[in-house]
Design a protein around this motif. Structure first.
Motif, PDB file in Angstrom:
ATOM      1  N   PRO A  27       0.840  -1.203   0.000  1.00  0.00           N
ATOM      2  CA  PRO A  27       0.000   0.000   0.000  1.00  0.00           C
ATOM      3  C   PRO A  27       0.876   1.254   0.000  1.00  0.00           C
ATOM      4  CG  PRO A  27      -0.679  -1.539   1.716  1.00  0.00           C
ATOM      5  CD  PRO A  27       0.604  -2.052   1.151  1.00  0.00           C
ATOM      6  N   VAL A  28       0.517   2.220  -0.835  1.00  0.00           N
ATOM      7  CA  VAL A  28       1.291   3.456  -0.944  1.00  0.00           C
ATOM      8  C   VAL A  28       0.382   4.639  -0.635  1.00  0.00           C
ATOM      9  CG1 VAL A  28       2.620   4.946  -2.488  1.00  0.00           C
ATOM     10  CG2 VAL A  28       2.824   2.453  -2.677  1.00  0.00           C
ATOM     11  N   ILE A  29       0.809   5.451   0.315  1.00  0.00           N
ATOM     12  CA  ILE A  29       0.084   6.666   0.686  1.00  0.00           C
ATOM     13  C   ILE A  29       0.994   7.844   0.396  1.00  0.00           C
ATOM     14  CG2 ILE A  29      -0.974   7.975   2.557  1.00  0.00           C
ATOM     15  CD1 ILE A  29      -1.502   5.270   3.955  1.00  0.00           C
ATOM     16  N   SER A  30       0.486   8.783  -0.382  1.00  0.00           N
ATOM     17  CA  SER A  30       1.236  10.005  -0.672  1.00  0.00           C
ATOM     18  C   SER A  30       0.636  11.148   0.124  1.00  0.00           C
ATOM     19  CB  SER A  30       1.179  10.340  -2.167  1.00  0.00           C
ATOM     20  OG  SER A  30       1.961   9.449  -2.903  1.00  0.00           O
ATOM     21  N   LEU A  31       1.501  11.999   0.642  1.00  0.00           N
ATOM     22  CA  LEU A  31       1.048  13.174   1.368  1.00  0.00           C
ATOM     23  C   LEU A  31       1.172  14.390   0.476  1.00  0.00           C
ATOM     24  CD1 LEU A  31       2.553  12.515   4.892  1.00  0.00           C
ATOM     25  CD2 LEU A  31       0.237  12.094   4.082  1.00  0.00           C
ATOM     26  N   ASP A  32       0.097  15.094   0.333  1.00  0.00           N
ATOM     27  CA  ASP A  32      -0.088  16.298  -0.461  1.00  0.00           C
ATOM     28  C   ASP A  32      -0.184  15.999  -1.957  1.00  0.00           C
ATOM     29  OD1 ASP A  32      -0.842  18.885  -0.157  1.00  0.00           O
ATOM     30  OD2 ASP A  32       1.162  19.697  -0.353  1.00  0.00           O
ATOM     31  N   ILE A  33       0.824  15.316  -2.529  1.00  0.00           N
ATOM     32  CA  ILE A  33       0.788  14.946  -3.943  1.00  0.00           C
ATOM     33  C   ILE A  33       1.802  13.819  -4.154  1.00  0.00           C
ATOM     34  CG2 ILE A  33       2.519  16.669  -4.648  1.00  0.00           C
ATOM     35  CD1 ILE A  33       0.682  17.085  -7.174  1.00  0.00           C
TER      36      ILE A  33
END
Length: 143
Positions: A27-33
């Motif tokens: 799972p990959v979570i990006s913060l802001d963009i």
């Protein structure tokens, strides 16, 4: 790795790191963009993180809704940080995003027995002299 200020060609080390992230099946979570995406245009110069979830801060960046970035954003959540109303209500910073919840109330409900002949008529104004394919198909679908 990179925030909204990223522009240009991705340095090799970061491109390889992004490739490893994208191939990891984690799972990959990006913060802001997601890293590698131009926040204004949605363009990707060489490589970008493909997020399953992007949590953007307060005001969504226009590039998150544009191709090709929209395919790298995943589910989008907006984190409210408590920006003052002078910023969050500034018409120059706001994006009008039409969502399913905005459209559903406008769609009338029809009885299960309804068919194309009982729901009215439509006028199609489309195409041009050399491009008649889509309008022709749309018009022909009513027969």
């Amino acid at each position: 790795m990179f925030g909204i200020g990223f522009h240009g060609i991705m340095p090799e080390f970061y491109r390889k790191t992004i490739d490893l992230i994208n191939k990891s099946e984690k799972p990959v979570i990006s913060l802001d963009i997601p890293s590698g995406i131009n926040a204004d245009t949605g363009q990707i110069e060489s490589s970008a993180v493909k997020a399953g979830l992007t949590i953007t801060m307060e005001l969504p960046k226009p590039g998150l809704f544009l191709p090709p970035a929209i395919d790298f954003t995943g589910k989008l959540e907006i984190a409210k940080l408590g920006y003052p109303p002078e910023i969050t209500n500034n018409p120059e910073l706001l994006i009008n995003l039409l969502e399913e919840k905005d459209i559903l109330p406008l769609i009338p409900s029809w009885p299960a027995s309804a068919h194309k002949g009982s729901r009215g008529k439509i006028l199609i104004i489309a195409g041009s002299k050399n491009y008649i394919g889509a309008p022709f198909l749309a018009a022909a679908s009513g027969h």
